[in-house]
Motif scaffolding. Sequence first.
Motif, mmCIF file in Angstrom:
data_model
loop_
_atom_site.group_PDB
_atom_site.id
_atom_site.type_symbol
_atom_site.label_atom_id
_atom_site.label_comp_id
_atom_site.label_asym_id
_atom_site.label_seq_id
_atom_site.Cartn_x
_atom_site.Cartn_y
_atom_site.Cartn_z
ATOM 1 N N SER A 152 -9.979 103.953 -20.211
ATOM 2 C CA SER A 152 -10.694 103.997 -21.487
ATOM 3 C C SER A 152 -11.449 102.696 -21.743
ATOM 4 O O SER A 152 -12.546 102.697 -22.300
ATOM 5 C CB SER A 152 -9.715 104.267 -22.630
ATOM 6 N N SER B 288 -3.627 103.939 -15.228
ATOM 7 C CA SER B 288 -3.534 103.443 -16.599
ATOM 8 C C SER B 288 -4.648 104.079 -17.423
ATOM 9 O O SER B 288 -5.832 103.787 -17.205
ATOM 10 C CB SER B 288 -3.649 101.915 -16.626
ATOM 11 N N SER B 289 -4.276 104.943 -18.337
ATOM 12 C CA SER B 289 -5.278 105.572 -19.212
ATOM 13 C C SER B 289 -5.963 104.538 -20.086
ATOM 14 O O SER B 289 -7.165 104.653 -20.389
ATOM 15 C CB SER B 289 -4.602 106.636 -20.087
ATOM 16 N N ASP C 188 -4.917 110.265 -10.020
ATOM 17 C CA ASP C 188 -4.337 109.835 -11.293
ATOM 18 C C ASP C 188 -4.895 108.457 -11.631
ATOM 19 O O ASP C 188 -4.842 107.536 -10.815
ATOM 20 C CB ASP C 188 -2.820 109.763 -11.141
ATOM 21 N N VAL C 189 -5.432 108.306 -12.836
ATOM 22 C CA VAL C 189 -6.107 107.059 -13.192
ATOM 23 C C VAL C 189 -5.133 105.893 -13.254
ATOM 24 O O VAL C 189 -5.560 104.732 -13.322
ATOM 25 C CB VAL C 189 -6.854 107.196 -14.535
#
Length: 852
Positions: free
Chosen positions: A748, A743-744, A740-741
């Motif tokens: 980005s 923080s999207s 799971d990244v």
Amino acid sequence: MAFLRLYLFLTVLLFSFFISSQLPQICRLLRRTDDLPVLVSEGDIMIGALFPLHDTILESPPSFTTEPHPTQCSGFNFRTFRWMQTLIFAIEEINRDKQLLGNLTLGYKIYDSCSTHFHALRTALTLMNGNEEIAGISECRGGVPVVIGDGGSTLSIVVAQFLGVFHVPQISYFSSCACLSNKLDFPAFLRTIPSDFFQVDALVQLVQHFGWSWIGTFAGDDAYGRGGAQIFNEKVTKLGACIAFYEIIPKNHQQTEMSRIVERILESRSHVILVFALEQDARALFLEVLHHNLTGIQWLASEAWITAAILSTPEFHSVLQGSLGYAIRRADIPGLQPFLLRLHPSKYPQDPFVEQFWEEMFKCSLGIINRSSSIRPPCDGSEVLVNINNIYSDVSQLRISYNVYKAVYAIAHALDLMLHCEPGKGPFAGGLCPNFSSMHPWQLLDYLKHVHFTNDFGEDTKFDINGDPVAMYDLINWQLSGKQEMQYVTVGKYDETMKPKLVIEEKNIIWSGNQKQVPLSVCSTSCPPGTRQATRPNFPICCFDCIVCAADALECVKCSPEFWSNTRRDTCIPKVVEFLSYNDTMGITLLSVALLGSCFTLAVTLIFALKRHTPLVRANNSEISFLILSSLLLCFLCALAFIGRPTTWSCGLRHTAFGIAFSLCLSCVLGKTLVVLMAFKASLPGSNVMRWFGPLQQRGIIFMCTAVQVVICCTWLCVAPPIPHMLMTHETARIILLCDVGSSFAFSLVLGYIGLLAAVCFLLAFFARKLPDNFNEAKFITFSMLIFCAVWIAFVPAYISSPGKYTVAVEIFAILASSYGLLLCIFTPKCYIILLKPEKNTKRYVMSKSNS
């Protein structure tokens, strides 16, 4: 009606106090109280005490024409008599101790509350009034400033409601009802026994520990039993267990009612039953259980009867062996047993309780008052307490007696603090200290609330905001010894100040029926594979039937998210864990491509190192070229972090290493493009622009552009780092392990910054692609940036739409494709000339203009 009569009685009493205070006359008691037996010992400070020395009173019907006869109590209790003697022992011990209270002495005034509401209230009123004989008239006198007692919670409630009006402190040694912690209703009540709230919490943890889900509950018909059982039922139900039945033990122990409630045990089929009652009520219940010949029940006990000697007799061995319950902390009080054995009627002729004690102990009559219903032989004077084995002289289980002992010492320490109060530093307004000669009960109450001392047994004694002590219990198990004597074996501890609060020595427990295996108490056993639960109408959720599953019935076996049903749908099997590993074909292929790219990069680096003095390598800024090759090697190697089982460190390394490596590479390409573009402008007449793009400036551009990405990645790792994530659904038989990244937005931002660098490089290279150099590097950079941008533009929709481990594969493919694009477009033409066209690797050729 009883409470109404009590209310009216108190109203009249208070009104009488008010009228008496307004009239200029001597206060006289309306009725003499010399019919109440009392034990008095004078002292500077008098302590009132109430003990239920008898179990009940003998009532005579009122005639309403003459004054009622004096109250007579029956059923002498040796256990509570020991409590009373412990109070006297503690007071005499304190009076001998000159370090505590100095020259002040404690006295006492002890009454028997006879285990009844009315009698308890009447004795409390007497303690408050005080009286003395003057010329044959009972005159009012100041009451005691503090009261110790009463025994049961129901008795203490009545007394506390009265004493609380006048803020007279009351310290109970045996009243554990949680309701007494309410300071709005009982402002002056304190106690040395923990509240039932903590005992119930300990019992619920016990039930939860052993997995019992079908429990019966018996409660005594008083505030203690009803209150404790009600809290237990509520708490244990919240944990998912069920109450098989809830019955009240009647106070009159009526045979038909006792028989009915015992039959509920057979109907419920519960094997674990809690009895939250006083020892008298518990004994009546177990006598009826014996009558029905009920065995095999695991009894849970409240602290009121878990150490009661009247229940540990051989009569109850077959029923109560293996019982389990909590007892308050015990202590060995040095010197108490000889003090208990000192009693003799000839030594204490003024003690009204010693006579009754002696007659009941030896079943004889002193010839003063025959209190027994049958004629007893006279006492001959040869009776000796040492020869009697009785609960009175048994000091092996000093629990309530220890509470009495602590209560007396709490008062002594509070008085000692009051005695040593320094003027100006007192607890009252203006720093005032209380005056002993005119001490008010509310002043002593304030000191008691803040008393804190450590006794000779190493235990801290203090009261919390509700007047309760720290809750500590011993988990007691009833076990038969080799001599067939019941022993109270400690098999665990409960301490609310510790973590965990409950510690159980399970291997030392002997269960009902002399078993070592934990008893099972459930309404319905678990359904076998291939069946499902069906609730029974009008039954708790713990009771269900097992019905054979219909074909393809999804609700039959509900597997947890980590499991999947087998083909027969009769058991749950672990799901297959899926991630991009080094063992499957896709992982091996991507690993090979990444390693091959790393080898190509090392080969180009080796060629450039060997030919570093040639004009072509030197003309293209060899320092930046080597830096680009190093960053490309990192780009190929960072793809390896995406393969394998996701871990915390690999998830954090994947995106940050990839982002920094590509930012470094693109920063170098940007620097190289700027140099090519500025070199052409510097060739124009009068231009000195190249002095602003020397080696130092180029390093600065590379450092600044890379540092921005480093800051973004470090912030990402600190605020919301990527972490391993298990993607599970009931519809699929696979568990997908992903990163799971975190923080999207940060993810980005990393991709966006790389895209920004690539766009700037592409624009600058595009403008310089047709400059008239024989070897124009800008057009190769333009091609490399076209490939780079195309790959990452295609990456976004492919990344979003790819399922499972293919998401990771798409990201690795984008990294490898863009890295190969940069390596091939920028360095392949140079390697071609260096290796295959050495005649063009000359200064003259490199410096000449292009023919085109």
